[in-house]
Design a protein around this motif. Structure first.
Motif, PDB file in Angstrom:
ATOM      1  N   ALA A 196       0.827  -1.203   0.000  1.00 38.03           N
ATOM      2  CA  ALA A 196       0.000   0.000   0.000  1.00 38.03           C
ATOM      3  C   ALA A 196       0.861   1.251   0.000  1.00 38.03           C
ATOM      4  CB  ALA A 196      -0.922  -0.008   1.219  1.00 38.03           C
ATOM      5  N   GLU A 197       1.955   1.228   0.731  1.00 37.76           N
ATOM      6  CA  GLU A 197       2.828   2.392   0.769  1.00 37.76           C
ATOM      7  C   GLU A 197       3.466   2.635  -0.591  1.00 37.76           C
ATOM      8  OE1 GLU A 197       6.643   3.970   3.385  1.00 37.76           O
ATOM      9  OE2 GLU A 197       5.497   2.223   3.996  1.00 37.76           O
ATOM     10  N   ALA A 198       3.854   1.555  -1.244  1.00 37.81           N
ATOM     11  CA  ALA A 198       4.447   1.709  -2.573  1.00 37.81           C
ATOM     12  C   ALA A 198       3.440   2.276  -3.566  1.00 37.81           C
ATOM     13  CB  ALA A 198       4.969   0.365  -3.067  1.00 37.81           C
ATOM     14  N   ALA A 199       2.152   1.961  -3.362  1.00 36.12           N
ATOM     15  CA  ALA A 199       1.112   2.466  -4.258  1.00 36.12           C
ATOM     16  C   ALA A 199       0.643   3.861  -3.884  1.00 36.12           C
ATOM     17  CB  ALA A 199      -0.076   1.507  -4.262  1.00 36.12           C
ATOM     18  N   GLY A 200       1.188   4.438  -2.797  1.00 36.44           N
ATOM     19  CA  GLY A 200       0.838   5.794  -2.418  1.00 36.44           C
ATOM     20  C   GLY A 200      -0.275   5.900  -1.410  1.00 36.44           C
ATOM     21  N   TYR A 201      -0.573   4.855  -0.672  1.00 38.01           N
ATOM     22  CA  TYR A 201      -1.646   4.863   0.325  1.00 38.01           C
ATOM     23  C   TYR A 201      -1.034   4.911   1.718  1.00 38.01           C
ATOM     24  CZ  TYR A 201      -5.525   3.786  -2.845  1.00 38.01           C
ATOM     25  OH  TYR A 201      -6.490   3.839  -3.826  1.00 38.01           O
ATOM     26  N   ASP A 202      -1.623   5.691   2.600  1.00 36.40           N
ATOM     27  CA  ASP A 202      -1.188   5.694   3.993  1.00 36.40           C
ATOM     28  C   ASP A 202      -2.030   4.756   4.848  1.00 36.40           C
ATOM     29  OD1 ASP A 202      -3.525   7.074   3.935  1.00 36.40           O
ATOM     30  OD2 ASP A 202      -2.790   8.860   4.984  1.00 36.40           O
ATOM     31  N   ASP A 203      -3.053   4.158   4.282  1.00 38.21           N
ATOM     32  CA  ASP A 203      -3.913   3.212   5.002  1.00 38.21           C
ATOM     33  C   ASP A 203      -3.919   1.899   4.243  1.00 38.21           C
ATOM     34  OD1 ASP A 203      -5.768   1.770   6.371  1.00 38.21           O
ATOM     35  OD2 ASP A 203      -7.415   3.193   6.140  1.00 38.21           O
ATOM     36  N   PRO A 204      -3.254   0.852   4.758  1.00 33.61           N
ATOM     37  CA  PRO A 204      -3.210  -0.435   4.045  1.00 33.61           C
ATOM     38  C   PRO A 204      -4.590  -1.031   3.802  1.00 33.61           C
ATOM     39  CG  PRO A 204      -1.579  -0.367   5.794  1.00 33.61           C
ATOM     40  CD  PRO A 204      -2.441   0.837   5.977  1.00 33.61           C
ATOM     41  N   GLU A 205      -5.497  -0.869   4.779  1.00 34.66           N
ATOM     42  CA  GLU A 205      -6.828  -1.444   4.616  1.00 34.66           C
ATOM     43  C   GLU A 205      -7.576  -0.800   3.452  1.00 34.66           C
ATOM     44  OE1 GLU A 205      -8.319  -3.989   6.110  1.00 34.66           O
ATOM     45  OE2 GLU A 205      -6.440  -4.396   7.148  1.00 34.66           O
ATOM     46  N   ARG A 206      -7.470   0.514   3.348  1.00 31.77           N
ATOM     47  CA  ARG A 206      -8.169   1.206   2.269  1.00 31.77           C
ATOM     48  C   ARG A 206      -7.587   0.796   0.918  1.00 31.77           C
ATOM     49  NH1 ARG A 206     -11.489   5.694   2.076  1.00 31.77           N
ATOM     50  NH2 ARG A 206     -11.313   5.818   4.330  1.00 31.77           N
ATOM     51  N   TRP A 207      -6.269   0.638   0.863  1.00 28.40           N
ATOM     52  CA  TRP A 207      -5.663   0.201  -0.408  1.00 28.40           C
ATOM     53  C   TRP A 207      -6.159  -1.181  -0.791  1.00 28.40           C
ATOM     54  CZ3 TRP A 207      -2.432  -4.062  -1.188  1.00 28.40           C
ATOM     55  CH2 TRP A 207      -1.901  -4.173  -2.468  1.00 28.40           C
ATOM     56  N   TRP A 208      -6.182  -2.106   0.169  1.00 29.52           N
ATOM     57  CA  TRP A 208      -6.616  -3.466  -0.141  1.00 29.52           C
ATOM     58  C   TRP A 208      -8.059  -3.486  -0.623  1.00 29.52           C
ATOM     59  CZ3 TRP A 208      -4.362  -8.093  -0.702  1.00 29.52           C
ATOM     60  CH2 TRP A 208      -5.200  -9.211  -0.761  1.00 29.52           C
ATOM     61  N   GLU A 209      -8.898  -2.739   0.040  1.00 27.32           N
ATOM     62  CA  GLU A 209     -10.304  -2.728  -0.347  1.00 27.32           C
ATOM     63  C   GLU A 209     -10.504  -2.099  -1.729  1.00 27.32           C
ATOM     64  OE1 GLU A 209     -12.064  -0.628   2.823  1.00 27.32           O
ATOM     65  OE2 GLU A 209     -11.600  -2.150   4.318  1.00 27.32           O
ATOM     66  N   ASP A 210      -9.806  -0.975  -1.977  1.00 26.26           N
ATOM     67  CA  ASP A 210      -9.997  -0.295  -3.262  1.00 26.26           C
ATOM     68  C   ASP A 210      -9.456  -1.113  -4.426  1.00 26.26           C
ATOM     69  OD1 ASP A 210     -11.197   1.759  -1.995  1.00 26.26           O
ATOM     70  OD2 ASP A 210      -9.524   3.164  -2.135  1.00 26.26           O
ATOM     71  N   VAL A 211      -8.311  -1.748  -4.237  1.00 24.40           N
ATOM     72  CA  VAL A 211      -7.642  -2.425  -5.348  1.00 24.40           C
ATOM     73  C   VAL A 211      -8.075  -3.877  -5.482  1.00 24.40           C
ATOM     74  CG1 VAL A 211      -5.379  -3.086  -6.271  1.00 24.40           C
ATOM     75  CG2 VAL A 211      -5.674  -0.884  -5.134  1.00 24.40           C
ATOM     76  N   ILE A 212      -8.331  -4.525  -4.359  1.00 28.45           N
ATOM     77  CA  ILE A 212      -8.599  -5.966  -4.394  1.00 28.45           C
ATOM     78  C   ILE A 212     -10.080  -6.274  -4.207  1.00 28.45           C
ATOM     79  CG2 ILE A 212      -8.043  -8.193  -3.359  1.00 28.45           C
ATOM     80  CD1 ILE A 212      -5.722  -6.841  -4.793  1.00 28.45           C
ATOM     81  N   GLU A 213     -10.662  -5.764  -3.140  1.00 31.12           N
ATOM     82  CA  GLU A 213     -12.020  -6.163  -2.802  1.00 31.12           C
ATOM     83  C   GLU A 213     -13.079  -5.430  -3.618  1.00 31.12           C
ATOM     84  OE1 GLU A 213     -12.577  -8.623  -0.994  1.00 31.12           O
ATOM     85  OE2 GLU A 213     -10.840  -8.910   0.280  1.00 31.12           O
ATOM     86  N   HIS A 214     -12.868  -4.136  -3.871  1.00 30.11           N
ATOM     87  CA  HIS A 214     -13.890  -3.341  -4.555  1.00 30.11           C
ATOM     88  C   HIS A 214     -13.716  -3.444  -6.068  1.00 30.11           C
ATOM     89  CE1 HIS A 214     -14.604  -0.548  -0.846  1.00 30.11           C
ATOM     90  NE2 HIS A 214     -14.785  -1.827  -0.592  1.00 30.11           N
ATOM     91  N   ARG A 215     -13.965  -4.613  -6.585  1.00 27.80           N
ATOM     92  CA  ARG A 215     -13.887  -4.785  -8.035  1.00 27.80           C
ATOM     93  C   ARG A 215     -15.274  -5.070  -8.579  1.00 27.80           C
ATOM     94  NH1 ARG A 215     -10.290  -8.440  -6.477  1.00 27.80           N
ATOM     95  NH2 ARG A 215     -11.449 -10.099  -7.459  1.00 27.80           N
ATOM     96  N   GLY A 216     -15.373  -5.108  -9.857  1.00 34.37           N
ATOM     97  CA  GLY A 216     -16.676  -5.352 -10.475  1.00 34.37           C
ATOM     98  C   GLY A 216     -17.122  -6.770 -10.297  1.00 34.37           C
ATOM     99  N   SER A 217     -18.321  -7.037 -10.740  1.00 32.76           N
ATOM    100  CA  SER A 217     -18.906  -8.356 -10.611  1.00 32.76           C
ATOM    101  C   SER A 217     -18.497  -9.229 -11.779  1.00 32.76           C
ATOM    102  CB  SER A 217     -20.437  -8.247 -10.538  1.00 32.76           C
ATOM    103  OG  SER A 217     -20.912  -7.747 -11.750  1.00 32.76           O
ATOM    104  N   ALA A 218     -18.782 -10.489 -11.644  1.00 33.60           N
ATOM    105  CA  ALA A 218     -18.405 -11.447 -12.673  1.00 33.60           C
ATOM    106  C   ALA A 218     -19.236 -11.306 -13.936  1.00 33.60           C
ATOM    107  CB  ALA A 218     -18.553 -12.869 -12.127  1.00 33.60           C
ATOM    108  N   ASP A 219     -20.297 -10.539 -13.889  1.00 33.59           N
ATOM    109  CA  ASP A 219     -21.121 -10.390 -15.077  1.00 33.59           C
ATOM    110  C   ASP A 219     -20.627  -9.292 -16.001  1.00 33.59           C
ATOM    111  OD1 ASP A 219     -21.712  -8.160 -13.668  1.00 33.59           O
ATOM    112  OD2 ASP A 219     -23.840  -8.580 -13.434  1.00 33.59           O
ATOM    113  N   GLY A 220     -19.482  -8.703 -15.672  1.00 31.00           N
ATOM    114  CA  GLY A 220     -18.879  -7.716 -16.529  1.00 31.00           C
ATOM    115  C   GLY A 220     -19.247  -6.311 -16.214  1.00 31.00           C
TER     116      GLY A 220
END
Length: 880
Positions: A196-220
């Motif tokens: 997260a720090e390398a990506a410019g985030y000061d909050d690891p949880e927010r980085w993980w959620e934005d980049v990993i968890e908050h993605r689109g659905s499988a229906d495109g």
């Protein structure tokens, strides 16, 4: 990782997104076998996961056979990737195994570390004493989640900590940072924080959620606010300097690995957005990032991981030889590079050589969401398990469904929440997510929206929401076929027969001991308390104070299974175990008070076989103990125990003889023991005086002993060498029992408050006579002679001595109720009673007559007749 070789699925433990991603990857790959990071001793128990009675959250419990108190838990929730993998394999008949370091080694290593007192040693991932390690796995970052059709696959939450076995945050910035390519210098690495720090985030949880968890659905479908989010995570913000406390080296491979995960077009960020995307691709991207971190930081401060990973590689080799290269491995993403590394079997075995080992037993036990949410004890370090469970189980529109749940809870608590509130809360949560540059609304946005729309800006209703929904009171269930110690089986049988179901939610239980079912519940709870199984705690009931009433506060915690296992050394049933432990405690007890308290417990728990041993020990200790304070401390417990024979039909004859003997010895030794005491000793002895006075009234020979006790109190009240607080208290007890005339009480007070008595001693006498909760305030209200004496003495205290006695007087009178203090103030303001004539001839306050008012007393007779249904003749003289 994908390609030739095993399918390595690096996950984030207890993450809904990771769980969905694992399920999608397993469906796509259809591996011939599934290997899971966990203790191999649990392989025999895996089939129970498919039982209809199994309801997560549950946990694997391992404990040392010779020391049941040394135990470890591996919690699994419905949204845990490991649980999803286990159920997928069992539903399809695919072999599934655990491959982590055996619990036999983990428990032994933890015991060695404890013996060495290694406070700074790296904690064992499987040891139950570490909250984040209770998951039985150790990965500081996990695989991305893949929502099969909800449009949201997040494990978001405001301040949600990483539910992983390793520390959720790097060490503070003032700690020495590890150097690239070398061993860490005492710092444990949090891979999510570093990426997260390398990506410019000061909050690891927010980085993980934005980049990993908050993605689109499988229906495109692209996520809502995706344009805003992509602009944010695409690298537009500068990377802060050591924002998370760990310096980020300017290594091209390291930076590119982190930034590649943050780019909108990366495999992780865009993999699930189209039907043709490979669900295994995000695992490969995350494995690549972990490989760069492992290359730079080694084991990252987790030295024991080397042995764990060596064991996992050995098990992986055996599985590939048996099932082929297509086996799937579900483990913490931190371990993926180590499992993919090329090593020799001999080198791995060398890392395991010489590890200590203990004999262990393992079973399934129920777990709770509250335990998952705790960061101490046996928790898994998840802030919001209820929210995570909702995200995992919601088929679609999770934010809308969550707001509906919250509205239902608030309505049940009589708060006005309408459908319009729900609609506006959803809109506000979406708007906040867009303004904050987030792809989707997470727990922080929904909570802010709920506070503003449904709670009128107040945090008070939010506490209820956090307790009931965000955390929750879910208690798992395990099938009856699960292995258990005999004591646990007997306890479960008693719980079913008494209809006393264990619950995670704290509740109060009121028992009427005249009912056999309630008496049985009382016996069980008291026996468990004697065995140190704290399921229930006695509390003061709100109803009757009779001896046939008991009130308990019940709450079942998962660690109580460990207490049951520990107590199993005393017997195979609750009754036999409690009896054996009571006998052992009686023989080993040294203090007399300990034995009397044990006797009381045995009577409450109805342990007839233990009572003879306890009574023998009680008689022996009482005969040898010459300390009057010890005897006085022991007598009240015996007196209380004698009352239980009325309701519980317990034979207390032997106990009564011992109690009577103690009372006789106290009467002989108390007057000399009260001489020459300092202030602290006098205060302690006053407490003993009250306890003995109450206890003697409960003994079988109360009349005979009461006469002798009255003589002792007279001696204490009249002896000048006894401290004032004890003399005053003895006089008050005699007055309340009718053994001291009012005139004599006034004479004693006059002597104690005479000018020749030091002010401090006089103040102590007042405290003993009318102090605290003894009802002295009302005594002064109704007896103006005593109030006049106190007032006259107080007016005569010299100014230089007044400051010395003021704290004692303040302590005496501040304990009175406000109404009593107000009435005393009005009486004193009116002035002292007339000096001449009968004491009751002086005017009195309204409501307090000079004597008995016959007509007013007779006026209550019609009311009594109505209430009691008695004739006038039966009530004749009652009011008088």
């Amino acid at each position: 990782m994908t390609g030739p070789g095993p399918l390595l699925l690096g996950v984030r433990h207890h993450g809904p997104g990771s769980a969905r991603a694992v399920r999608a990857a397993l469906e796509a790959a259809s591996p011939p076998a599934v290997l899971i990071e966990g203790p191999p001793e649990g392989d025999a128990l895996l089939a129970l996961a498919a039982d209809e009675q199994m309801r997560p959250p549950v946990a694997l419990l391992a404990h040392a056979v010779d020391d049941p108190g040394r135990a470890a838990f591996w919690p699994l929730a419905e949204f845990s990737p490991e649980w999803v993998a286990i159920r997928w394999a069992l539903d399809r008949g695919v072999p599934v195994r655990f491959i982590d370091l055996p619990a036999a080694h983990s428990l032994a290593l933890a015991a060695e570390e404890e013996a060495r007192g290694a406070d700074q040693a790296p904690p064992e991932p499987d040891e139950a004493a570490e909250p984040d390690e209770a998951a039985g796995c150790e990965a500081a970052s996990e695989a991305p989640g893949a929502d099969a059709g909800s449009g949201v696959d997040e494990a978001s939450g405001a301040g949600a900590v990483q539910p992983d076995p390793v520390p959720a945050r790097p060490e503070p910035a003032d700690e020495p940072a590890p150097t690239p390519g070398g061993e860490p210098s005492g710092v444990r690495i949090d891979p999510i924080a570093v990426l997260a720090e390398a990506a410019g985030y000061d909050d690891p949880e927010r980085w993980w959620e934005d980049v990993i968890e908050h993605r689109g659905s499988a229906d495109g479908a692209a996520p809502r606010h995706s344009s805003t989010s992509n602009a944010t995570v695409s690298g537009s913000r500068p990377a802060p300097e050591s924002a998370s406390g760990v310096g980020v080296p300017a290594a091209p491979g390291y930076a590119s690995a982190a930034e590649s995960m943050a780019r909108p077009g990366s495999a992780v960020a865009s993999a699930p957005r189209s039907h043709g995307a490979d669900p295994r691709a995000p695992f490969a991207a995350l494995g690549e990032a972990m490989a760069v971190l492992r290359e730079m930081y080694g084991h990252g401060g987790h030295e024991r991981d080397l042995a764990r990973e060596a064991h996992m590689r050995i098990q992986l080799r055996a599985a590939r030889k048996e099932f082929g290269d297509g086996v799937a491995v579900v483990c913490g993403a931190w371990h993926v590079p180590a499992l993919a590394a090329k090593t020799t079997l001999a080198a791995d075995k060398a890392l395991l050589k010489g590890l200590p080992k203990v004999k262990t037993e393992m079973t399934w036990v129920p777990w709770t969401h509250r335990r998952l949410a705790r960061h101490s004890g046996y928790g898994a370090g998840i802030d919001s398990p209820g929210w995570y469970g909702h995200l995992f189980s919601a088929p679609d529109r999770p934010v809308e469904r969550w707001m509906t749940k919250v509205a239902g809870l608030l309505r049940a608590e009589d708060r006005m929440v309408s459908s319009a509130h729900v609609i506006e809360a959803v809109r506000l949560a979406d708007t906040l997510a867009a303004m904050r540059g987030r792809p989707l609304a997470g727990l922080v946005e929904t909570t802010d929206a709920i506070r503003a729309v449904m709670c009128d800006g107040s945090d008070v209703p939010l506490d209820l929401i956090r307790d009931r929904l965000i955390v929750g009171d879910v208690l798992g269930e395990v099938p009856d076929a699960a292995p258990a110690v005999p004591l646990q089986r007997d306890l479960s049988r008693l719980q079913r027969s008494l209809r006393l179901k264990p619950e995670a939610l704290e509740r109060e239980l009121d028992l009427d001991l005249r009912k056999e079912s309630d008496a049985g519940k009382s016996r069980l709870l008291h026996r468990l308390r004697l065995l140190a199984i704290g399921w229930g705690e006695p509390v003061t009931g709100r109803g009757s104070t009779g001896t046939f009433r008991e009130s308990w506060r019940l709450r079942w915690e998962p660690e109580l299974f460990v207490r049951v296992a520990e107590a199993g050394v005393w017997g195979t049933t609750v009754l036999s175990a409690a009896t054996a432990k009571a006998e052992n405690r009686a023989v080993s007890a040294i203090a007399l008070a300990d034995v009397t308290a044990l006797a009381e417990q045995c009577l409450l728990a109805e342990l007839p076989d233990a009572l003879p041993v306890v009574m023998t020990a009680l008689a022996d200790r009482a005969a040898l103990d010459a300390d009057v304070g010890h005897l006085a401390q022991a007598l009240p417990a015996l007196a209380r125990s004698l009352r239980y024979g009325d309701v519980r039909s317990t034979d207390t004859a032997a106990l009564g003889e011992v109690a009577a003997g103690l009372a006789e010895r106290i009467c002989v030794g108390l007057p000399p023991a009260c001489t020459g005491l300092d202030a602290d000793g006098a205060a302690e002895m006053r407490g003993h005086l009250d306890g003995v006075h109450t206890a003697i009234g409960l003994l079988p020979k109360a009349r005979e002993l009461g006469e002798r006790w009255g003589f002792v109190l007279h001696r204490l009240a009249a002896r000048d060498t006894v401290p004032g607080v004890i003399r005053g208290r003895a006089a008050r007890l005699l007055l309340d029992d009718g053994r001291l005339a009012e005139d004599e009480a006034a004479r004693l007070m006059g002597l104690a408050l005479s000018p020749g008595t030091p002010p401090a001693e006089a103040a102590a006498w007042i405290e003993g006579f009318v102090g605290g909760a003894s009802g002295g305030g009302m005594l002064l209200v109704h007896d103006e002679r005593l109030l006049t004496l106190v007032d006259a003495w107080l007016n005569g205290v010299p100014a230089d001595a007044f400051t010395d006695v003021l704290p004692l007087l303040r302590r005496t009178f501040s304990a009175y109720e406000s109404g009593v203090r107000r009435t005393l103030g009005e009486l004193v303001r009116r002035g002292p009673a007339a000096a001449s004539g009968p004491v009751h001839a002086s005017p009195t306050m309204p409501g307090f007559g000079p004597g008995l008012d016959g007509p007013r007393a007779d006026a209550v007779l019609p009311v009594l007749q109505l209430l009691l249904g008695s004739d006038d003749n039966d009530l004749a003289g009652v009011a008088r």
